[in-house]
Design a protein around this motif. Structure first.
Motif, PDB file in Angstrom:
ATOM      1  N   ILE A  80      29.111 -15.501  32.491  1.00  0.00           N
ATOM      2  CA  ILE A  80      28.519 -16.154  33.643  1.00  0.00           C
ATOM      3  C   ILE A  80      27.159 -16.714  33.239  1.00  0.00           C
ATOM      4  O   ILE A  80      26.349 -15.998  32.640  1.00  0.00           O
ATOM      5  N   PRO A  81      26.885 -17.979  33.533  1.00  0.00           N
ATOM      6  CA  PRO A  81      25.582 -18.548  33.172  1.00  0.00           C
ATOM      7  C   PRO A  81      24.432 -17.731  33.752  1.00  0.00           C
ATOM      8  O   PRO A  81      24.541 -17.170  34.840  1.00  0.00           O
ATOM      9  N   ALA A  82      23.333 -17.678  33.008  1.00  0.00           N
ATOM     10  CA  ALA A  82      22.107 -16.971  33.394  1.00  0.00           C
ATOM     11  C   ALA A  82      22.254 -15.458  33.336  1.00  0.00           C
ATOM     12  O   ALA A  82      21.334 -14.737  33.706  1.00  0.00           O
ATOM     13  N   SER A  83      23.393 -14.953  32.873  1.00  0.00           N
ATOM     14  CA  SER A  83      23.526 -13.509  32.684  1.00  0.00           C
ATOM     15  C   SER A  83      22.923 -13.120  31.339  1.00  0.00           C
ATOM     16  O   SER A  83      22.816 -13.933  30.425  1.00  0.00           O
ATOM     17  N   VAL A  84      22.519 -11.859  31.238  1.00  0.00           N
ATOM     18  CA  VAL A  84      21.916 -11.318  30.022  1.00  0.00           C
ATOM     19  C   VAL A  84      22.795 -10.178  29.522  1.00  0.00           C
ATOM     20  O   VAL A  84      23.208  -9.320  30.297  1.00  0.00           O
ATOM     21  N   ASN A  85      23.074 -10.180  28.229  1.00  0.00           N
ATOM     22  CA  ASN A  85      23.968  -9.176  27.658  1.00  0.00           C
ATOM     23  C   ASN A  85      23.219  -7.885  27.323  1.00  0.00           C
ATOM     24  O   ASN A  85      22.340  -7.860  26.461  1.00  0.00           O
ATOM     25  N   ILE A  86      23.544  -6.813  28.038  1.00  0.00           N
ATOM     26  CA  ILE A  86      23.053  -5.471  27.718  1.00  0.00           C
ATOM     27  C   ILE A  86      24.289  -4.568  27.695  1.00  0.00           C
ATOM     28  O   ILE A  86      24.705  -4.059  28.734  1.00  0.00           O
ATOM     29  N   PRO A  87      24.916  -4.391  26.540  1.00  0.00           N
ATOM     30  CA  PRO A  87      26.134  -3.580  26.481  1.00  0.00           C
ATOM     31  C   PRO A  87      25.920  -2.182  27.035  1.00  0.00           C
ATOM     32  O   PRO A  87      24.833  -1.599  26.898  1.00  0.00           O
ATOM     33  N   ALA A  88      26.951  -1.645  27.670  1.00  0.00           N
ATOM     34  CA  ALA A  88      26.841  -0.356  28.340  1.00  0.00           C
ATOM     35  C   ALA A  88      26.311   0.735  27.420  1.00  0.00           C
ATOM     36  O   ALA A  88      25.500   1.574  27.837  1.00  0.00           O
ATOM     37  N   ALA A  89      26.729   0.741  26.163  1.00  0.00           N
ATOM     38  CA  ALA A  89      26.326   1.806  25.242  1.00  0.00           C
ATOM     39  C   ALA A  89      24.824   1.836  24.999  1.00  0.00           C
ATOM     40  O   ALA A  89      24.265   2.886  24.639  1.00  0.00           O
ATOM     41  N   THR A  90      24.142   0.716  25.208  1.00  0.00           N
ATOM     42  CA  THR A  90      22.708   0.668  24.903  1.00  0.00           C
ATOM     43  C   THR A  90      21.860   1.422  25.920  1.00  0.00           C
ATOM     44  O   THR A  90      20.692   1.706  25.654  1.00  0.00           O
ATOM     45  N   VAL A  91      22.412   1.727  27.096  1.00  0.00           N
ATOM     46  CA  VAL A  91      21.631   2.483  28.083  1.00  0.00           C
ATOM     47  C   VAL A  91      22.114   3.929  28.191  1.00  0.00           C
ATOM     48  O   VAL A  91      21.704   4.665  29.094  1.00  0.00           O
ATOM     49  N   ALA A  92      22.972   4.343  27.268  1.00  0.00           N
ATOM     50  CA  ALA A  92      23.394   5.746  27.221  1.00  0.00           C
ATOM     51  C   ALA A  92      22.219   6.620  26.807  1.00  0.00           C
ATOM     52  O   ALA A  92      21.316   6.184  26.074  1.00  0.00           O
ATOM     53  N   ASP A 142      33.063  -0.794  31.656  1.00  0.00           N
ATOM     54  CA  ASP A 142      31.723  -1.000  31.092  1.00  0.00           C
ATOM     55  C   ASP A 142      30.644  -1.001  32.170  1.00  0.00           C
ATOM     56  O   ASP A 142      29.598  -0.359  32.018  1.00  0.00           O
ATOM     57  N   ALA A 143      30.875  -1.757  33.254  1.00  0.00           N
ATOM     58  CA  ALA A 143      29.866  -1.837  34.309  1.00  0.00           C
ATOM     59  C   ALA A 143      29.659  -0.491  35.017  1.00  0.00           C
ATOM     60  O   ALA A 143      28.517  -0.058  35.187  1.00  0.00           O
ATOM     61  N   PRO A 144      30.744   0.199  35.440  1.00  0.00           N
ATOM     62  CA  PRO A 144      30.527   1.518  36.046  1.00  0.00           C
ATOM     63  C   PRO A 144      29.818   2.506  35.119  1.00  0.00           C
ATOM     64  O   PRO A 144      28.974   3.290  35.567  1.00  0.00           O
ATOM     65  N   THR A 145      30.146   2.465  33.820  1.00  0.00           N
ATOM     66  CA  THR A 145      29.478   3.346  32.860  1.00  0.00           C
ATOM     67  C   THR A 145      27.998   3.008  32.755  1.00  0.00           C
ATOM     68  O   THR A 145      27.130   3.894  32.743  1.00  0.00           O
ATOM     69  N   PHE A 146      27.693   1.714  32.683  1.00  0.00           N
ATOM     70  CA  PHE A 146      26.308   1.242  32.635  1.00  0.00           C
ATOM     71  C   PHE A 146      25.544   1.755  33.855  1.00  0.00           C
ATOM     72  O   PHE A 146      24.432   2.295  33.743  1.00  0.00           O
ATOM     73  N   ILE A 147      26.132   1.598  35.026  1.00  0.00           N
ATOM     74  CA  ILE A 147      25.475   2.003  36.266  1.00  0.00           C
ATOM     75  C   ILE A 147      25.240   3.510  36.296  1.00  0.00           C
ATOM     76  O   ILE A 147      24.156   3.983  36.657  1.00  0.00           O
ATOM     77  N   THR A 148      26.240   4.283  35.891  1.00  0.00           N
ATOM     78  CA  THR A 148      26.106   5.745  35.864  1.00  0.00           C
ATOM     79  C   THR A 148      24.956   6.174  34.970  1.00  0.00           C
ATOM     80  O   THR A 148      24.142   7.044  35.335  1.00  0.00           O
ATOM     81  N   ASP A 149      24.853   5.570  33.791  1.00  0.00           N
ATOM     82  CA  ASP A 149      23.795   5.943  32.855  1.00  0.00           C
ATOM     83  C   ASP A 149      22.421   5.482  33.345  1.00  0.00           C
ATOM     84  O   ASP A 149      21.413   6.175  33.120  1.00  0.00           O
ATOM     85  N   MET A 150      22.355   4.334  34.005  1.00  0.00           N
ATOM     86  CA  MET A 150      21.076   3.870  34.544  1.00  0.00           C
ATOM     87  C   MET A 150      20.588   4.796  35.656  1.00  0.00           C
ATOM     88  O   MET A 150      19.402   5.126  35.739  1.00  0.00           O
ATOM     89  N   LEU A 151      21.487   5.234  36.500  1.00  0.00           N
ATOM     90  CA  LEU A 151      21.112   6.163  37.564  1.00  0.00           C
ATOM     91  C   LEU A 151      20.641   7.493  36.974  1.00  0.00           C
ATOM     92  O   LEU A 151      19.679   8.097  37.461  1.00  0.00           O
TER      93      LEU A 151
END
Length: 204
Positions: A111-123, A164-173
């Protein structure tokens, strides 16, 4: 299972074929990093978008649909919400649209203007996670984070059949990021491309 997957893909493509008879929103135009970006609805799938839609589904060994809600107090949003977020929060710098997939998937289409932060990077196991949190606007002092000035985020991945997105969200929380500053675009690339919305990448 393969027959069921094919049926899901066929349904998505049929929906796209019928999209010309449905109301279409006006183009959304906004600025991102000094560049004007337009999100429109073409009502047709680019030739290579079939791969984007089908890849994540076929890679799933067992039924692995994501829940409608990624986490408590995290809003699930749709396409119009994402487009509105682009035209407001992204343009004024208070928000970020995060692609939680691996870079090779993003290279196909994103999606244009999105930024790539793979889920594993916020583990929690990533030693550089604190730097990512600070890049998102969190302040760090003596081992404690303050997220008052952190960006609002919308997180997406390939779509409802990926995690990936749910995992990212869980780790951010778990890191302390406020749930009210996070939203989940469950449709992801599967729904975005099927609806004929603008993408960037080789699936143009």
């Amino acid at each position: 299972m393969k027959r069921a997957i094919s049926a899901c893909i066929f349904t998505g493509l049929t929906t796209t074929a019928l999209a010309q008879s449905l109301p279409v929103t006006d183009d959304a135009v906004f600025m991102f990093n000094g560049q004007e970006i337009t999100i429109s609805r073409t009502a047709t799938l680019p030739d290579t978008s079939f791969d984007v839609v089908s890849r994540a589904l076929s890679d799933c060994i067992q039924p692995c649909l994501s829940p409608m809600t990624a986490a408590r107090n995290v809003a699930t949003v749709g396409e119009l919400d994402v487009i509105d977020f682009m035209s407001t929060a992204i343009e004024d710098g208070s928000g970020l649209l995060v692609d939680a997939r691996l870079p090779d998937a993003r290279a196909v289409a994103h999606i244009p203007a999105s930024v790539n932060i793979p889920a594993a990077t916020v583990a929690e196991t990533n030693p550089f996670r604190d730097e990512i949190l600070m890049a998102l606007g969190a302040e760090h002092y003596q081992g404690i984070f303050n997220f008052d000035g952190a960006m609002d985020l919308i997180i997406f991945d390939d779509g409802p059949a990926t995690q990936d997105a749910p995992t990212f969200i869980t780790d951010m929380l778990a890191a302390g990021y406020p749930p009210e500053k996070i939203s989940y675009y469950r449709g992801g690339m599967q729904v975005w491309t099927t609806l004929g919305l603008t993408t960037t990448g080789s699936a143009q």
